[in-house]
Design a protein around this motif. Structure first.
Motif, PDB file in Angstrom:
ATOM      1  N   LYS A 148       0.870  -1.206   0.098  1.00  0.00           N
ATOM      2  CA  LYS A 148      -0.045  -0.014  -0.179  1.00  0.00           C
ATOM      3  C   LYS A 148       0.791   1.242   0.146  1.00  0.00           C
ATOM      4  O   LYS A 148       0.692   2.202   0.828  1.00  0.00           O
ATOM      5  CB  LYS A 148      -0.881  -0.078   1.208  1.00  0.00           C
ATOM      6  N   TRP A 149       1.741   1.192  -0.818  1.00  0.00           N
ATOM      7  CA  TRP A 149       2.569   2.585  -1.224  1.00  0.00           C
ATOM      8  C   TRP A 149       1.835   3.602  -1.506  1.00  0.00           C
ATOM      9  O   TRP A 149       0.632   3.718  -2.018  1.00  0.00           O
ATOM     10  CB  TRP A 149       3.578   2.233  -2.452  1.00  0.00           C
ATOM     11  N   ALA A 150       2.295   4.824  -1.035  1.00  0.00           N
ATOM     12  CA  ALA A 150       1.582   6.124  -1.282  1.00  0.00           C
ATOM     13  C   ALA A 150       1.775   6.288  -3.041  1.00  0.00           C
ATOM     14  O   ALA A 150       2.954   5.949  -3.456  1.00  0.00           O
ATOM     15  CB  ALA A 150       2.294   7.415  -0.621  1.00  0.00           C
ATOM     16  N   PRO A 151       1.037   7.092  -3.458  1.00  0.00           N
ATOM     17  CA  PRO A 151       1.292   7.325  -4.980  1.00  0.00           C
ATOM     18  C   PRO A 151       2.896   7.896  -5.217  1.00  0.00           C
ATOM     19  O   PRO A 151       3.358   7.370  -6.141  1.00  0.00           O
ATOM     20  CB  PRO A 151       0.273   8.206  -5.335  1.00  0.00           C
ATOM     21  N   LYS A 152       3.143   8.759  -4.224  1.00  0.00           N
ATOM     22  CA  LYS A 152       4.470   9.379  -4.722  1.00  0.00           C
ATOM     23  C   LYS A 152       5.652   8.460  -4.598  1.00  0.00           C
ATOM     24  O   LYS A 152       6.621   8.461  -5.460  1.00  0.00           O
ATOM     25  CB  LYS A 152       4.638  10.530  -3.703  1.00  0.00           C
ATOM     26  N   THR A 153       5.389   7.437  -3.830  1.00  0.00           N
ATOM     27  CA  THR A 153       6.347   6.353  -3.676  1.00  0.00           C
ATOM     28  C   THR A 153       6.255   5.370  -4.700  1.00  0.00           C
ATOM     29  O   THR A 153       7.535   5.124  -5.437  1.00  0.00           O
ATOM     30  CB  THR A 153       6.167   5.684  -2.265  1.00  0.00           C
ATOM     31  N   TYR A 154       5.273   5.150  -5.406  1.00  0.00           N
ATOM     32  CA  TYR A 154       5.371   4.379  -6.590  1.00  0.00           C
ATOM     33  C   TYR A 154       5.909   5.255  -7.846  1.00  0.00           C
ATOM     34  O   TYR A 154       6.649   4.602  -8.449  1.00  0.00           O
ATOM     35  CB  TYR A 154       3.825   4.036  -7.012  1.00  0.00           C
TER      36      TYR A 154
ATOM     37  N   ASN B  91      -2.802  16.436  10.029  1.00  0.00           N
ATOM     38  CA  ASN B  91      -3.479  14.864  10.114  1.00  0.00           C
ATOM     39  C   ASN B  91      -3.791  14.451   8.569  1.00  0.00           C
ATOM     40  O   ASN B  91      -3.994  13.268   8.546  1.00  0.00           O
ATOM     41  CB  ASN B  91      -4.584  14.609  10.974  1.00  0.00           C
ATOM     42  N   LYS B  92      -3.103  15.110   7.484  1.00  0.00           N
ATOM     43  CA  LYS B  92      -3.260  14.356   6.405  1.00  0.00           C
ATOM     44  C   LYS B  92      -2.429  15.278   5.455  1.00  0.00           C
ATOM     45  O   LYS B  92      -1.887  16.515   5.793  1.00  0.00           O
ATOM     46  CB  LYS B  92      -4.642  14.805   5.689  1.00  0.00           C
ATOM     47  N   THR B  93      -2.032  14.796   4.246  1.00  0.00           N
ATOM     48  CA  THR B  93      -1.094  15.413   3.411  1.00  0.00           C
ATOM     49  C   THR B  93      -1.719  15.199   2.036  1.00  0.00           C
ATOM     50  O   THR B  93      -2.328  14.483   1.657  1.00  0.00           O
ATOM     51  CB  THR B  93       0.338  14.852   3.475  1.00  0.00           C
ATOM     52  N   MET B  94      -1.316  16.375   1.126  1.00  0.00           N
ATOM     53  CA  MET B  94      -1.618  16.308  -0.222  1.00  0.00           C
ATOM     54  C   MET B  94      -0.672  15.958  -0.941  1.00  0.00           C
ATOM     55  O   MET B  94       0.798  16.441  -0.897  1.00  0.00           O
ATOM     56  CB  MET B  94      -2.159  17.511  -0.788  1.00  0.00           C
ATOM     57  N   GLN B  95      -0.643  14.951  -2.119  1.00  0.00           N
ATOM     58  CA  GLN B  95       0.522  14.382  -2.978  1.00  0.00           C
ATOM     59  C   GLN B  95       0.018  14.710  -4.342  1.00  0.00           C
ATOM     60  O   GLN B  95      -0.970  14.599  -4.884  1.00  0.00           O
ATOM     61  CB  GLN B  95       0.674  13.106  -2.683  1.00  0.00           C
TER      62      GLN B  95
END
Length: 190
Positions: free
Chosen positions: A14-20, A181-185
Motif C-alpha cells: 500500500k505504497w503512497a502514489p508518490k512512492t510508486y 493529520n493529512k497530506t496532499m500529494q
C-alpha cells in the motif's frame, strides 16, 4: 522483472502514489536504460558496480519516462547525486531479494558495499532572511503558506492538506492549535 515486480509491491505494501512514482522513475530512467537489456540471471556485482559508476557521471534528466532527452551544455554539467545512486541500490536490493525468494535467481547480484552518500549540510535562513522573503510575497494565501513552512516546519503537502477544521483557535489556553493529520500529494492516475 522490475516492471512486473513494482506494481505487485505497490499494492502489497500500500505504497503512497508518490512512492510508486519515484520508484517507477528510478527504474525507467536510471536502471532500464543501462542494464535493462541484460538477463537478470546473468547480472553480477561487477555489472552493478559499472552501473553505479556510469550513474555517477550521468546528467540529471538524461532520461525522462525512459526516453533519452537532449540536454543543453549547462544541463549536462548537473550530475546525478550520490543520494539518487543510493536509492537505485536500495531499490535493486529489495527487488533482487524478492527475485531470490521467488527462486528466479540464486543470489543477489549486488556489490558488497552500497554506494556512499555524500551528505551536504544545508544552509538555514536566519530571521532577517526569512522576514525579507516574506515581505516580497504579495499573495496573502501564499504568504501564509510560506510563513507556516518557515515557522512550523511544515512540508508543502502538509500545508496543502490543511482544512479549516484542523484549526482550533481556542485550544492550548487561548494560543490555538493546528492539527496536521493529512497530506496532499501530486501523482498521476497510474
Amino acid at each position: 522483472f522490475l516492471m512486473d515486480w513494482l506494481p505487485k509491491q505497490c499494492s502489497k505494501h500500500k505504497w503512497a502514489p508518490k512512492t510508486y512514482q519515484s520508484n517507477l522513475a528510478l527504474i525507467q530512467n536510471l536502471i532500464i536504460p543501462y542494464i535493462g537489456e541484460m538477463q537478470m540471471q546473468k547480472l553480477r556485482p561487477y555489472h552493478i558496480e559499472a552501473l553505479y559508476d556510469t550513474l555517477s557521471k550521468t546528467p540529471c534528466g538524461q532520461y525522462v519516462h525512459g526516453v533519452k532527452q537532449t540536454l543543453t551544455d549547462k544541463q549536462k554539467k548537473r550530475l546525478l547525486s550520490s543520494t539518487s545512486i543510493h536509492e537505485v541500490h536500495t531499490l535493486l536490493k529489495t527487488a533482487f531479494s524478492y527475485a531470490v525468494e521467488w527462486d528466479l535467481i540464486h543470489k543477489i547480484p549486488l556489490p558488497r558495499d552500497a554506494p556512499k552518500v555524500n551528505i551536504e549540510e544545508r544552509t538555514i535562513w536566519d530571521e532577517k532572511t526569512m522576514l525579507a522573503a516574506l515581505q516580497t510575497i504579495e499573495n496573502p494565501a501564499l504568504h501564509l503558506a510560506v510563513h507556516m513552512s518557515m515557522i512550523l516546519s511544515l512540508r508543502e503537502g502538509e500545508i496543502l492538506g490543511l482544512q479549516p477544521s484542523d484549526l482550533d483557535f481556542d485550544a492550548a489556553d487561548g494560543r490555538g492549535t493546528i492539527s496536521v493529520n493529512k497530506t496532499m500529494q501530486r501523482a498521476n492516475k497510474d
